[in-house]
Design a protein around this motif. Structure first.
Motif, short mmCIF file in Angstrom:
data_model
loop_
_atom_site.label_atom_id
_atom_site.label_comp_id
_atom_site.label_asym_id
_atom_site.label_seq_id
_atom_site.Cartn_x
_atom_site.Cartn_y
_atom_site.Cartn_z
N PHE A 1 55.82 78.25 -6.07
CA PHE A 1 55.76 78.81 -4.72
C PHE A 1 57.07 78.54 -3.97
O PHE A 1 57.66 79.46 -3.37
CB PHE A 1 54.56 78.18 -3.98
N LEU A 2 57.54 77.30 -4.03
CA LEU A 2 58.78 76.94 -3.32
C LEU A 2 60.01 77.57 -3.97
O LEU A 2 60.96 77.95 -3.28
CB LEU A 2 58.92 75.41 -3.26
N MET A 3 59.99 77.68 -5.30
CA MET A 3 61.11 78.34 -5.98
C MET A 3 61.19 79.81 -5.56
O MET A 3 62.29 80.34 -5.33
CB MET A 3 60.95 78.23 -7.49
N ALA A 4 60.05 80.46 -5.44
CA ALA A 4 60.03 81.87 -5.02
C ALA A 4 60.54 82.03 -3.59
O ALA A 4 61.05 83.09 -3.22
CB ALA A 4 58.62 82.44 -5.14
N LEU A 5 60.42 80.97 -2.79
CA LEU A 5 60.88 81.02 -1.40
C LEU A 5 62.33 80.59 -1.24
O LEU A 5 62.86 80.59 -0.13
CB LEU A 5 59.97 80.13 -0.53
N GLY A 6 62.99 80.18 -2.36
CA GLY A 6 64.41 79.89 -2.28
C GLY A 6 64.83 78.47 -2.55
O GLY A 6 65.99 78.10 -2.33
N LEU A 7 63.93 77.64 -3.07
CA LEU A 7 64.31 76.25 -3.34
C LEU A 7 65.36 76.16 -4.45
O LEU A 7 66.24 75.28 -4.41
CB LEU A 7 63.08 75.41 -3.69
N GLY A 8 65.31 77.06 -5.42
CA GLY A 8 66.30 77.06 -6.49
C GLY A 8 67.71 77.24 -5.96
O GLY A 8 68.65 76.58 -6.41
N GLU A 9 67.85 78.15 -5.00
CA GLU A 9 69.16 78.38 -4.39
C GLU A 9 69.65 77.14 -3.66
O GLU A 9 70.85 76.83 -3.66
CB GLU A 9 69.09 79.56 -3.42
N ARG A 10 68.73 76.40 -3.05
CA ARG A 10 69.11 75.18 -2.34
C ARG A 10 69.59 74.10 -3.32
O ARG A 10 70.54 73.37 -3.03
CB ARG A 10 67.94 74.66 -1.51
N ILE A 11 68.95 74.03 -4.48
CA ILE A 11 69.39 73.07 -5.50
C ILE A 11 70.77 73.47 -6.02
O ILE A 11 71.67 72.62 -6.15
CB ILE A 11 68.38 73.00 -6.66
N ALA A 12 70.97 74.76 -6.28
CA ALA A 12 72.26 75.23 -6.79
C ALA A 12 73.38 74.99 -5.79
O ALA A 12 74.52 74.67 -6.16
CB ALA A 12 72.16 76.72 -7.12
N ALA B 1 65.02 64.52 -3.96
CA ALA B 1 63.94 64.97 -3.08
C ALA B 1 63.52 66.39 -3.41
O ALA B 1 62.32 66.70 -3.51
CB ALA B 1 64.38 64.88 -1.62
N LEU B 2 64.51 67.28 -3.63
CA LEU B 2 64.19 68.67 -3.96
C LEU B 2 63.48 68.78 -5.30
O LEU B 2 62.55 69.58 -5.46
CB LEU B 2 65.47 69.51 -3.96
N HIS B 3 63.92 67.97 -6.26
CA HIS B 3 63.27 68.01 -7.57
C HIS B 3 61.84 67.45 -7.50
O HIS B 3 60.96 67.93 -8.24
CB HIS B 3 64.10 67.24 -8.60
N GLN B 4 61.60 66.48 -6.64
CA GLN B 4 60.23 65.96 -6.49
C GLN B 4 59.29 67.04 -5.97
O GLN B 4 58.10 67.08 -6.34
CB GLN B 4 60.21 64.75 -5.55
N LEU B 5 59.80 67.91 -5.11
CA LEU B 5 58.95 68.98 -4.55
C LEU B 5 58.46 69.95 -5.62
O LEU B 5 57.43 70.61 -5.43
CB LEU B 5 59.72 69.76 -3.48
N ILE B 6 59.21 70.06 -6.74
CA ILE B 6 58.83 71.03 -7.78
C ILE B 6 58.42 70.36 -9.08
O ILE B 6 58.14 71.05 -10.06
CB ILE B 6 59.98 72.02 -8.04
N ASP B 7 58.36 69.04 -9.11
CA ASP B 7 57.99 68.32 -10.33
C ASP B 7 56.54 68.68 -10.70
O ASP B 7 55.61 68.36 -9.97
CB ASP B 7 58.11 66.82 -10.09
N PRO B 8 56.32 69.33 -11.85
CA PRO B 8 54.96 69.78 -12.20
C PRO B 8 53.98 68.63 -12.43
O PRO B 8 52.77 68.85 -12.39
CB PRO B 8 55.17 70.59 -13.48
#
Length: 392
Positions: A325-336, A354-361
């Protein structure tokens, strides 16, 4: 252990004055968490955050979680034709951090939306409400009870993050293939003058438990389920969702929490349920210690929320993991983008973590995100929700 003796006495009194001198686990959990004076969520015992807290949530990590949700809310506003006001109703707002991050982001990036926004917080805990009011005093927020919102009054979005897991649950066990409810009674040890609580089993306290299992299509008479299998049923979640649906005229319900579809929740191998207690960042499964001093939670059955929603005229839009959900909203771009930012290395590493914790499966990223809607026309329904739209 470190239980509140006054709260324990209040629970014991509730038991001894009950007809069969026992209460359901849901009643015990309600008192332990929400007793108006001594419950965990009602008293100063409640502590959230990394230092000195019992647990932390996504908003404690960084502002990005709230900012990405803010992007989703802006799109919802656009889909609905930019209504004024657009009401955002946050239910169970914690320390007010999520509201702060959402409102600040809207104020900075979407001033037209910020002007149209009505932000409402529904908060049961007086301790948390006081902290929220202090943190958000310079922002346009109002507080009210869910029941005080008139029917069909909200055009916008009801949303929650880690709310439903804290609703009181009924517990049950299987005895010779029959479903038996777990009740709580007292066991007073006169030698040690020590009050303790013990479990006993009995007939289910309400037919709603069987109705719930029919709703999610679970049959515990199957031989796959072992003797002594136990789990939980969250009837309070259905009552809550029916109120939310009644108050929503047009818009969305967004629920973020840890949990599973019913088939996974009631897997025969998950034979001891999902109940967990959190105390000083450690978790265990004993709710009868640290009473009033620890959080008690159970995972969410998202199948039940979907099917209850259908009964309340809520349409299921989609269910997805928080990380996706967060990746679809742009979290990947923030990590990059971290690769191009000029900050001290320690700060960059901390932010990346912190960003990786938000998407850690295996952690926060594995939480479920359920989106439901009500009152949308065909054109509005056909527009895909950004957070549910994965890149191809």
């Amino acid at each position: 252990m470190d239980s509140n003796p006054v709260l324990c006495a209040a629970i014991a009194n509730h038991i001894t004055t009950s007809p069969q001198q026992r209460i359901t686990f849901a009643q015990f959990m309600e008192l332990a968490l929400y007793h108006p004076e001594y419950g965990y969520y009602s008293s100063d015992a409640l502590k959230i955050g990394f230092k000195g807290g019992d647990f932390f949530t996504s908003p404690n990590l960084c502002a990005d979680f709230g900012e990405l949700l803010a992007e989703q809310f802006f799109q919802m506003w656009e889909i609905l034709g930019k209504p004024i006001p657009f009401s955002l109703v946050e239910m169970g707002a914690g320390q007010g951090l999520l509201a702060l991050h959402i409102l600040k982001y809207h104020q900075q990036h979407y001033p037209e939306f910020f002007t149209a926004l009505e932000y409402i917080i529904v908060e049961k805990s007086p301790t948390l409400r006081q902290e929220q009011q202090q943190r958000l005093q310079d922002l346009p927020v109002r507080w009210c009870n869910l029941e005080d919102i008139p029917p069909n009054a909200i055009v916008g979005c009801f949303f929650s993050n880690e709310l439903v897991d804290a609703f009181p649950v009924h517990q049950f066990t299987l005895e010779t293939g029959e479903l038996r409810e777990i009740y709580i009674t007292t066991d007073s040890n006169e030698k040690e003058t020590c009050l303790s609580f013990v479990e006993v089993t009995g007939e289910p306290s309400t037919l709603k438990l069987a109705e719930y299992l029919d709703l999610v299509e679970m049959d515990f008479s199957q031989s796959a389920y072992p003797e002594g299998y136990r789990s939980e049923i969250n009837l309070a979640a259905g009552d809550w969702l029916s109120i939310v649906a009644d108050r929503l005229q047009r818009g969305y319900v967004l629920t973020i929490d840890y949990g599973y579809p019913a088939s996974r929740y009631y897997n025969p191998r998950r034979s001891q349920g999902t109940l967990q207690c959190y105390y000083q960042h450690r978790f265990h499964d004993n709710p009868y210690i640290n009473i009033g001093q620890q959080d008690i939670t159970a995972h969410v059955d998202f199948t039940a929320l979907e099917r209850w929603g259908e009964k309340c005229n809520l349409k299921n839009i989609g269910f997805i993991q928080q990380g996706l959900f967060l990746m679809a909203l742009g979290l990947g771009e923030r990590i990059a983008a971290l690769s191009y930012q000029k900050q001290p290395l320690s700060e960059l590493l901390q932010r990346r973590d912190a960003l990786h914790q938000l998407i850690d499966p295996t952690g926060l990223g594995g939480f479920g995100v359920l989106v439901q809607s009500k009152g949308l026309n065909n054109t509005e329904t056909s527009q895909p929700i950004k957070g549910l739209t994965l890149p191809k």
